[in-house]
Design a protein around this motif. Structure first.
Motif, PDB file in Angstrom:
ATOM      1  N   ALA A   1      29.730  23.939  55.894  1.00  0.00           N
ATOM      2  CA  ALA A   1      29.064  22.738  56.414  1.00  0.00           C
ATOM      3  C   ALA A   1      27.551  22.855  56.327  1.00  0.00           C
ATOM      4  CB  ALA A   1      29.490  22.482  57.866  1.00  0.00           C
ATOM      5  N   VAL A   2      26.997  24.014  56.654  1.00  0.00           N
ATOM      6  CA  VAL A   2      25.542  24.153  56.598  1.00  0.00           C
ATOM      7  C   VAL A   2      25.037  24.305  55.170  1.00  0.00           C
ATOM      8  CG1 VAL A   2      25.365  25.088  58.934  1.00  0.00           C
ATOM      9  CG2 VAL A   2      25.452  26.660  56.998  1.00  0.00           C
ATOM     10  N   LEU A   3      25.924  24.680  54.260  1.00  0.00           N
ATOM     11  CA  LEU A   3      25.555  24.806  52.842  1.00  0.00           C
ATOM     12  C   LEU A   3      26.088  23.639  52.022  1.00  0.00           C
ATOM     13  CD1 LEU A   3      26.149  28.635  52.404  1.00  0.00           C
ATOM     14  CD2 LEU A   3      23.949  27.443  52.385  1.00  0.00           C
ATOM     15  N   ASP A   4      26.410  22.525  52.665  1.00  0.00           N
ATOM     16  CA  ASP A   4      26.946  21.345  51.994  1.00  0.00           C
ATOM     17  C   ASP A   4      26.050  20.953  50.815  1.00  0.00           C
ATOM     18  OD1 ASP A   4      28.672  19.156  51.570  1.00  0.00           O
ATOM     19  OD2 ASP A   4      27.310  17.849  52.689  1.00  0.00           O
ATOM     20  N   GLY A   5      26.662  20.822  49.652  1.00  0.00           N
ATOM     21  CA  GLY A   5      25.910  20.478  48.455  1.00  0.00           C
ATOM     22  C   GLY A   5      25.332  21.688  47.741  1.00  0.00           C
ATOM     23  N   ILE A   6      25.389  22.853  48.383  1.00  0.00           N
ATOM     24  CA  ILE A   6      24.878  24.082  47.783  1.00  0.00           C
ATOM     25  C   ILE A   6      26.031  25.019  47.441  1.00  0.00           C
ATOM     26  CG2 ILE A   6      23.417  26.123  48.143  1.00  0.00           C
ATOM     27  CD1 ILE A   6      21.821  24.351  50.167  1.00  0.00           C
ATOM     28  N   ALA A   7      26.946  25.211  48.407  1.00  0.00           N
ATOM     29  CA  ALA A   7      28.061  26.143  48.211  1.00  0.00           C
ATOM     30  C   ALA A   7      29.227  25.793  49.113  1.00  0.00           C
ATOM     31  CB  ALA A   7      27.615  27.574  48.489  1.00  0.00           C
ATOM     32  N   GLN A   8      30.405  26.182  48.684  1.00  0.00           N
ATOM     33  CA  GLN A   8      31.612  26.154  49.491  1.00  0.00           C
ATOM     34  C   GLN A   8      31.914  27.603  49.828  1.00  0.00           C
ATOM     35  OE1 GLN A   8      31.976  22.781  50.442  1.00  0.00           O
ATOM     36  NE2 GLN A   8      34.027  23.578  50.649  1.00  0.00           N
ATOM     37  N   VAL A   9      32.309  27.866  51.069  1.00  0.00           N
ATOM     38  CA  VAL A   9      32.556  29.229  51.521  1.00  0.00           C
ATOM     39  C   VAL A   9      33.980  29.313  52.043  1.00  0.00           C
ATOM     40  CG1 VAL A   9      31.763  31.082  53.026  1.00  0.00           C
ATOM     41  CG2 VAL A   9      30.115  29.408  52.141  1.00  0.00           C
ATOM     42  N   GLU A  10      34.702  30.348  51.611  1.00  0.00           N
ATOM     43  CA  GLU A  10      36.065  30.533  52.104  1.00  0.00           C
ATOM     44  C   GLU A  10      36.355  32.016  52.301  1.00  0.00           C
ATOM     45  OE1 GLU A  10      39.266  29.630  49.284  1.00  0.00           O
ATOM     46  OE2 GLU A  10      37.818  29.783  47.671  1.00  0.00           O
ATOM     47  N   ALA A  11      37.121  32.308  53.348  1.00  0.00           N
ATOM     48  CA  ALA A  11      37.536  33.682  53.608  1.00  0.00           C
ATOM     49  C   ALA A  11      38.670  34.025  52.643  1.00  0.00           C
ATOM     50  CB  ALA A  11      37.993  33.835  55.048  1.00  0.00           C
ATOM     51  N   THR A  12      38.571  35.186  52.023  1.00  0.00           N
ATOM     52  CA  THR A  12      39.640  35.635  51.128  1.00  0.00           C
ATOM     53  C   THR A  12      40.427  36.778  51.758  1.00  0.00           C
ATOM     54  OG1 THR A  12      38.113  37.121  49.981  1.00  0.00           O
ATOM     55  CG2 THR A  12      38.423  34.914  49.045  1.00  0.00           C
ATOM     56  N   GLU A  13      39.799  37.511  52.665  1.00  0.00           N
ATOM     57  CA  GLU A  13      40.403  38.581  53.448  1.00  0.00           C
ATOM     58  C   GLU A  13      39.666  38.587  54.786  1.00  0.00           C
ATOM     59  OE1 GLU A  13      40.598  42.415  51.455  1.00  0.00           O
ATOM     60  OE2 GLU A  13      40.664  41.409  49.521  1.00  0.00           O
ATOM     61  N   PRO A  14      40.143  39.350  55.766  1.00  0.00           N
ATOM     62  CA  PRO A  14      39.453  39.334  57.060  1.00  0.00           C
ATOM     63  C   PRO A  14      37.949  39.667  56.984  1.00  0.00           C
ATOM     64  CG  PRO A  14      41.567  40.407  57.294  1.00  0.00           C
ATOM     65  CD  PRO A  14      41.380  40.144  55.819  1.00  0.00           C
ATOM     66  N   ASP A  15      37.541  40.531  56.069  1.00  0.00           N
ATOM     67  CA  ASP A  15      36.126  40.886  55.978  1.00  0.00           C
ATOM     68  C   ASP A  15      35.520  40.518  54.621  1.00  0.00           C
ATOM     69  OD1 ASP A  15      37.444  42.771  54.443  1.00  0.00           O
ATOM     70  OD2 ASP A  15      36.119  44.406  55.018  1.00  0.00           O
TER      71      ASP A  15
END
Length: 172
Positions: A51-65
């Motif tokens: 949300a804070v990087l909207d238009g710049i990047a999408q962020v997703e967890a792939t593993e717990p860390d």
């Protein structure tokens, strides 16, 4: 120095940049009028990061860390960056998983603001993707995070009748 020596110096300079590329570093600081625990927890959520990087990047967890950052330019994916999350005293670091020395990272440092005014958040970005993670992008992320934490929503001109439409901008 003759022209051959000058060419050799240029070649050495170019070679050093290719063999040991430097990463761009930027630092931004902003005070958020919320308790430090709330602010720190906010940055752990990949949905908040997106949300804070909207238009710049999408962020997703792939593993717990582990977190994958998918950067965009326009409507196309430009690059992906996988990081491991390192939580320390008063900080969260997103360190490039392919960079064991930790030279490529996003580091968020949290401190109590003076006079009980909330939390100071410092973001230090050392990035191999300087176009995507410039000082402007870091400040925009902090600004949006502050808005979300203090008001519950990120600032936008979407669906705002006072905002200029794309058609109006093209005509101007």
């Amino acid at each position: 120095m003759n022209w051959v020596g000058a060419i050799e110096d240029q070649a050495r300079g170019l070679l050093s940049k290719v063999v040991a590329p430097s990463a761009a570093m930027t630092t931004q600081v902003l005070t958020i009028a919320r308790p430090r625990a709330v602010v720190e927890q906010f940055w752990h959520d990949p949905d908040n990061l997106s949300a804070v990087l909207d238009g710049i990047a999408q962020v997703e967890a792939t593993e717990p860390d582990r977190v994958r950052w998918s950067f965009t330019t326009g409507n196309t994916a430009a690059a992906q960056w996988v990081t491991r999350t390192v939580v320390g005293a008063d900080e969260i670091r997103f360190v490039g998983s392919s960079d064991p020395a930790g030279r490529s990272q996003i580091r968020l440092i949290f401190a109590d603001a003076p006079n009980g005014l909330g939390t100071e958040v410092t973001v230090r970005v050392t990035s191999p993707l300087p176009k995507q993670l410039t000082g402007h992008a870091a400040y925009t992320a902090l600004y949006r995070a502050r808005a979300m934490l203090q008001t519950g929503e990120a600032p936008t001109l979407a669906n705002n009748p006072s905002g200029r439409s794309e058609a109006a901008e093209q005509e101007a």
